[in-house]
Design an enzyme around this catalytic site. Structure first.
Site, PDB file in Angstrom:
ATOM      1  CB  THR A  47       7.777  12.661   0.121  1.00  0.00           C
ATOM      2  OG1 THR A  47       7.286  12.997   1.414  1.00  0.00           O
ATOM      3  CG2 THR A  47       8.837  13.658  -0.317  1.00  0.00           C
ATOM      4  CE  LYS A  48       4.833  12.241   4.456  1.00  0.00           C
ATOM      5  NZ  LYS A  48       4.351  13.241   5.361  1.00  0.00           N
ATOM      6  CB  THR A  49       1.057   6.672  -0.298  1.00  0.00           C
ATOM      7  OG1 THR A  49       0.040   7.137   0.593  1.00  0.00           O
ATOM      8  CG2 THR A  49       2.132   5.927   0.481  1.00  0.00           C
ATOM      9  CE1 TYR A  93       6.305  18.735   1.732  1.00  0.00           C
ATOM     10  CE2 TYR A  93       7.299  16.567   1.994  1.00  0.00           C
ATOM     11  CZ  TYR A  93       7.430  17.926   1.782  1.00  0.00           C
ATOM     12  OH  TYR A  93       8.665  18.468   1.621  1.00  0.00           O
TER      13      TYR A  93
END
Ligand SMILES: *Cc1c(COP(=O)(O)O)cnc(C)c1O
Length: 401
Positions: free
Chosen positions: A183-185, A181
Site C-alpha cells: 500500500t505504500k507510495t 509494502y
C-alpha cells in the site's frame, strides 16, 4: 452513487514493472543480485544519501538500525503512539522498552516537547514517524538527539518522496527506513530500504541483513565470488529478492509522476471538502514536502452529525473504501497490559483516534473517482445534518442562533 466499489488503495503496476519482473525471472537470478544493487544505487541517488541498503521490509530496516545503534536490554527507545505496530515492536526484540509519546493535534506527528519530556539517561534512540507522508519537526528532533547523544532513526514508511526545509527525507536523520509494502507510495509487494551517511553502521547492517556473514555473501554463486564465507555474528535473513528489486527500480522512475498525482488528489479533496461542517482536512506545513501517502480527515461528531464509525459504514454503503491510521499503540492489549498505559495518557492521539478516517488516495484514481468521494462525503454530511436538525427541539435552535 457509484455502482462499483472504489477500493481504499490500488497499486500502480505498469507494463515496465511487469516486463522487468519477467526479465528477472528469465535471467536465472531470482534472489539478491544485480537488480538489488541497481535499486540501491538508484535509491541512494534519488534521496541524495551516501548509502542505501535494500531489505525485505521496513520492519527489518528498523530492526537492523536499532542493532547498528547497539540497543540492548534495559535501554529505552522513544516512538510515537500514533503509528503502526512495526515501529515499536522492533524495540522489544532487544529486551528494550518502547517509550510512547503523544502526537501534535494538527499534523498527528510526534510532538517534540513530548520527546523532550520522555528522554532519560537510558534513551538510546528516537524513532519519529512521518505520519501520512508529512515530515516531522526534524530540526527540533535532531537538536534533542544531538544534545543527548541519542541516535535519530526515521520511520519513513510513508515519506517517499518527502522533504523537510529542502532536504529530502533519507538524508536528515542518522538512519532512515523506508517501506515498499503493497500500500505504500513505492511498492515491491514487500520490501524496504535503509539510507544513512554512516559507513560503520552500513557495514554492520549489510552483514546482519544476511546471516552475519562477511561482506557480499550473495556473490558467492557468481564468477567473481568464492565458496568461502565466515559467520561473524548470528544475523538475520532480511535481504531483498531481485524479483522485488526489479519492481522497485521501475517504480522509483515513476516517483515524480506518482507524487504529482497524489498531490493533485489532495488538492482536489481539500478544495472540495473545505466547507463541510465538522470535517477537518489535513494540515500541511509550508516548510516541508508532503508525500501524501495518506489523506486523513477528522470528523467532529457533534458538528458533523455522525460519528467516525458510522461515517465509515455510510461511505462503504456508498461504495467508497476507507481506512483508519492508526489505532494508537497505547490502546492495544499488549501495550496496555505490559506497560500499564491508559487511553487518556496520550490525549492527542486518543482524541484523534475517535475522529480520523483515511480517504482513498493513489495515482490510479481518476478525477471521477475523486469527485465520487467528495460527493459521497458531502451527501453523508448533508443527510447527517438534516437528521440532527430534526432531532433538536425548536427552542434550542432559537437559543443557539
Ligand atoms: C507500513 C509501515 C511500517 C512497516 O513496513 P513493512 O515494510 O510492512 O515492514 C512501519 N511503519 C509505518 C509507520 C508503516 O506505516
Amino acid at each position: 452513487m457509484r455502482t462499483s466499489f472504489l477500493p481504499y488503495h490500488r497499486p500502480s503496476i505498469g507494463r515496465h514493472e511487469i516486463d522487468a519482473v519477467v526479465e528477472t525471472l528469465e535471467s536465472g537470478w531470482l534472489t539478491t543480485g544485480p537488480r538489488t544493487k541497481q535499486f540501491e544505487v538508484d535509491f541512494a541517488q534519488a534521496v541524495g544519501a551516501r548509502h542505501a541498503i535494500a531489505v525485505n521490509s521496513c520492519t527489518a530496516a528498523l530492526h537492523l538500525a536499532l542493532d547498528a545503534v547497539g540497543v540492548s536490554s534495559g535501554d529505552e527507545v522513544i516512538v510515537p503512539t500514533m503509528t503502526f505496530a512495526a515501529t515499536a515492536e522492533v524495540v522489544t526484540y532487544f529486551g528494550a522498552t518502547p517509550v510512547l509519546v503523544d502526537c501534535q493535534r494538527d499534523t498527528w506527528n510526534i510532538d517534540p516537547a513530548g520527546i523532550e519530556r520522555a528522554m532519560t539517561p537510558r534513551t538510546k534512540a528516537i524513532i519519529p514517524v512521518h505520519y501520512a507522508g508529512q515530515p516531522c519537526d526534524m530540526a527540533e528532533i535532531m537538536a534533542i538527539g544531538r544534545r543527548a547523544g541519542v541516535t535519530v532513526i526515521e520511520d519513513a514508511a510513508h515519506a517517499l518522496p518527502a522533504s523537510y526545509r529542502g532536504e529530502p527525507v533519507g538524508r536528515i536523520g542518522d538512519i532512515t527506513c523506508f517501506s515498499f509494502y503493497a500500500t505504500k507510495t513505492l511498492s515491491t509487494g514487500e520490501g524496504g530500504m535503509i539510507t544513512t551517511e554512516d559507513d560503520r553502521a552500513t557495514e554492520r547492517m549489510r552483514m546482519m541483513a544476511l546471516h552475519g556473514i562477511s561482506k557480499d555473501a550473495w556473490k558467492r554463486y557468481t564468477a567473481e565470488g568464492s565458496w568461502y564465507y565466515e559467520i561473524l555474528h548470528p544475523g538475520f535473513k532480511y535481504n531483498l529478492t531481485d524479483v522485488a528489486a526489479a519492481l522497485g527500480v521501475e517504480q522509483l522512475k515513476r516517483q515524480d509522476e506518482f507524487l504529482a498525482a497524489r498531490t493533485a488528489i489532495a488538492r482536489l479533496y481539500s478544495e472540495g471538502l473545505a466547507g463541510v461542517p465538522g470535517l477537518r482536512c489535513p494540515v500541511a506545513r509550508t516548510d516541508r514536502g508532503h508525500a501524501w501517502h495518506l489523506y486523513v480527515v477528522e470528523v467532529d461528531e457533534a458538528e458533523f452529525g455522525l460519528g467516525r464509525n458510522d461515517f465509515i459504514e455510510t461511505l462503504r454503503a456508498a461504495n467508497i473504501g476507507t481506512s483508519v491510521h492508526f489505532i494508537p499503540l497505547h490502546l492495544h492489549p499488549y501495550y496496555r497490559n505490559r506497560f500499564g498505559y491508559a487511553g487518556s495518557d496520550f490525549p492527542g492521539a486518543f482524541d484523534a483516534y475517535q475522529r480520523i478516517v483515511s480517504l482513498p488516495i493513489y495515482p490510479a484514481m481518476s478525477d471521477e473517482d475523486v469527485d465520487d468521494v467528495i460527493d459521497a462525503v458531502q451527501a453523508v454530511s448533508a443527510s447527517a445534518r438534516a437528521r440532527s436538525t430534526v432531532a433538536v427541539p425548536a427552542t434550542s435552535i432559537v437559543a443557539a442562533s
